[in-house]
Design a protein around this motif. Structure first.
Motif, mmCIF file in Angstrom:
data_model
loop_
_atom_site.group_PDB
_atom_site.id
_atom_site.type_symbol
_atom_site.label_atom_id
_atom_site.label_comp_id
_atom_site.label_asym_id
_atom_site.label_seq_id
_atom_site.Cartn_x
_atom_site.Cartn_y
_atom_site.Cartn_z
ATOM 1 N N ALA A 78 40.367 50.506 46.280
ATOM 2 C CA ALA A 78 40.223 50.253 47.714
ATOM 3 C C ALA A 78 39.252 49.112 47.988
ATOM 4 N N VAL A 79 38.088 49.144 47.356
ATOM 5 C CA VAL A 79 37.041 48.161 47.669
ATOM 6 C C VAL A 79 37.352 46.805 47.037
ATOM 7 N N THR A 80 37.667 46.789 45.757
ATOM 8 C CA THR A 80 37.984 45.517 45.100
ATOM 9 C C THR A 80 39.261 44.912 45.658
ATOM 10 N N GLY A 81 40.253 45.754 45.904
ATOM 11 C CA GLY A 81 41.521 45.256 46.416
ATOM 12 C C GLY A 81 41.401 44.619 47.781
ATOM 13 N N ALA A 82 40.418 45.039 48.573
ATOM 14 C CA ALA A 82 40.263 44.474 49.910
ATOM 15 C C ALA A 82 40.024 42.969 49.857
ATOM 16 N N PHE A 83 39.301 42.500 48.850
ATOM 17 C CA PHE A 83 38.957 41.078 48.771
ATOM 18 C C PHE A 83 40.105 40.233 48.230
ATOM 19 N N GLN A 84 41.146 40.873 47.707
ATOM 20 C CA GLN A 84 42.330 40.121 47.298
ATOM 21 C C GLN A 84 43.110 39.599 48.508
ATOM 22 N N PHE A 85 42.814 40.122 49.673
ATOM 23 C CA PHE A 85 43.515 39.699 50.886
ATOM 24 C C PHE A 85 42.821 38.540 51.590
ATOM 25 N N SER A 86 41.746 38.023 51.017
ATOM 26 C CA SER A 86 41.062 36.866 51.581
ATOM 27 C C SER A 86 41.646 35.592 50.977
ATOM 28 N N ALA A 87 42.262 34.754 51.821
ATOM 29 C CA ALA A 87 42.820 33.494 51.322
ATOM 30 C C ALA A 87 41.726 32.601 50.762
ATOM 31 N N ARG A 88 40.541 32.652 51.335
ATOM 32 C CA ARG A 88 39.430 31.832 50.844
ATOM 33 C C ARG A 88 39.043 32.227 49.428
ATOM 34 N N VAL A 89 39.005 33.529 49.152
ATOM 35 C CA VAL A 89 38.681 33.991 47.798
ATOM 36 C C VAL A 89 39.760 33.556 46.824
ATOM 37 N N ARG A 90 41.024 33.678 47.232
ATOM 38 C CA ARG A 90 42.117 33.300 46.332
ATOM 39 C C ARG A 90 42.084 31.811 46.011
ATOM 40 N N ARG A 91 41.704 30.977 46.975
ATOM 41 C CA ARG A 91 41.677 29.529 46.740
ATOM 42 C C ARG A 91 40.459 29.106 45.930
ATOM 43 N N ARG A 92 39.296 29.629 46.254
ATOM 44 C CA ARG A 92 38.061 29.143 45.642
ATOM 45 C C ARG A 92 37.755 29.809 44.302
ATOM 46 N N TRP A 93 38.132 31.060 44.155
ATOM 47 C CA TRP A 93 37.804 31.790 42.926
ATOM 48 C C TRP A 93 39.078 32.344 42.323
ATOM 49 N N ARG A 94 39.920 31.447 41.843
ATOM 50 C CA ARG A 94 41.206 31.866 41.292
ATOM 51 C C ARG A 94 41.042 32.719 40.049
ATOM 52 N N GLY A 95 40.053 32.387 39.232
ATOM 53 C CA GLY A 95 39.808 33.192 38.038
ATOM 54 C C GLY A 95 39.418 34.613 38.392
ATOM 55 N N TRP A 96 38.578 34.753 39.401
ATOM 56 C CA TRP A 96 38.199 36.096 39.845
ATOM 57 C C TRP A 96 39.413 36.835 40.390
ATOM 58 N N HIS A 97 40.240 36.144 41.147
ATOM 59 C CA HIS A 97 41.434 36.776 41.722
ATOM 60 C C HIS A 97 42.349 37.298 40.621
#
Length: 226
Positions: A78-97
């Motif tokens: 629930a908590v980690t998955g929530a940040f997968q919905f941030s386009a900014r996170v997906r663009r800037r931290w692709r390795g983390w995604h």
């Protein structure tokens, strides 16, 4: 004769969203998960020998292992998955995604399969046969969505990957919605098996409907941009 390379003008800068708006969806999803995460944490405290803070459940006392797996995996999912919905996170931290996605595939499968195990082998759960059948369908569907989402990204089908993972996440975090639907539903329908089944099932139905709306909205936005 020296040839100079012409200087191309910079492309126009498109106005972006405010910095804070990128975190609104993850923050809302984390907030939705607060009640089940807190309740699960209190149940874990009881299981490891702490004070009893929630109503006793003899099914859990008899076989606590699947509950522990379900609670821990659900909190991570629930908590980690929530940040997968941030386009900014997906663009800037692709390795983390990508790394978080692998963790979420495992955590989500544990959530679905432990929920299925408890449904099949815990006797006498509230909700009767109707809720038993709904739980079997939901757990199986969540696991299938995760597998389909994983296979989609393996073949580089990002749109299908996103759609299947949204569906799986919506089912996985329905406990937060059910905290509301049970409160209202049982006050209107009662606390018998039928009322409980309808109230709990409403949480999954609402989340599934919102997920489909999000997927279709993203598809329309992608078509307009193309």
């Amino acid at each position: 004769m020296t040839t100079r390379t012409p200087i191309r003008p910079a492309p126009p800068v498109r106005p972006g969203r405010p910095e804070g708006s990128a975190w609104r969806v993850p923050a809302a999803l984390v907030l939705l998960s607060v009640i089940p995460v807190v309740a699960g944490s209190l149940r874990l405290v009881e299981i490891v020998g702490g004070p009893q803070l929630l109503p006793t459940n003899p099914r859990i006392d008899a076989s606590p292992a699947p509950v522990i797996a379900h609670i821990v995996a659900a909190a991570v999912y629930a908590v980690t998955g929530a940040f997968q919905f941030s386009a900014r996170v997906r663009r800037r931290w692709r390795g983390w995604h990508r790394g978080a996605g692998r963790v979420l595939v495992g955590a989500g499968l544990v959530v679905a399969l432990s929920g299925l195990w408890m449904t099949l082998f815990y006797p006498g759960a509230p909700g009767g046969d109707l809720l038993w059948a709904v739980r079997v369908v939901v757990s199986s569907t969540m696991a299938a969505c995760i597998v389909l989402g994983f296979t989609a990204i393996r073949r580089r089908d990002i749109a299908a990957h996103r759609a299947w993972m949204i569906r799986a996440y919506a089912l996985g975090v329905a406990a937060g919605t059910q905290a509301l639907t049970q409160g209202f539903g049982e006050s209107l329908l009662g606390t018998d098996d039928l009322g409980t089944a309808l109230s709990v099932s409403a949480g999954w139905v609402i989340n599934a409907a919102v997920a489909e709306w999000v997927i279709r909205r993203a598809g329309r936005a992608g078509a307009r941009s193309r």
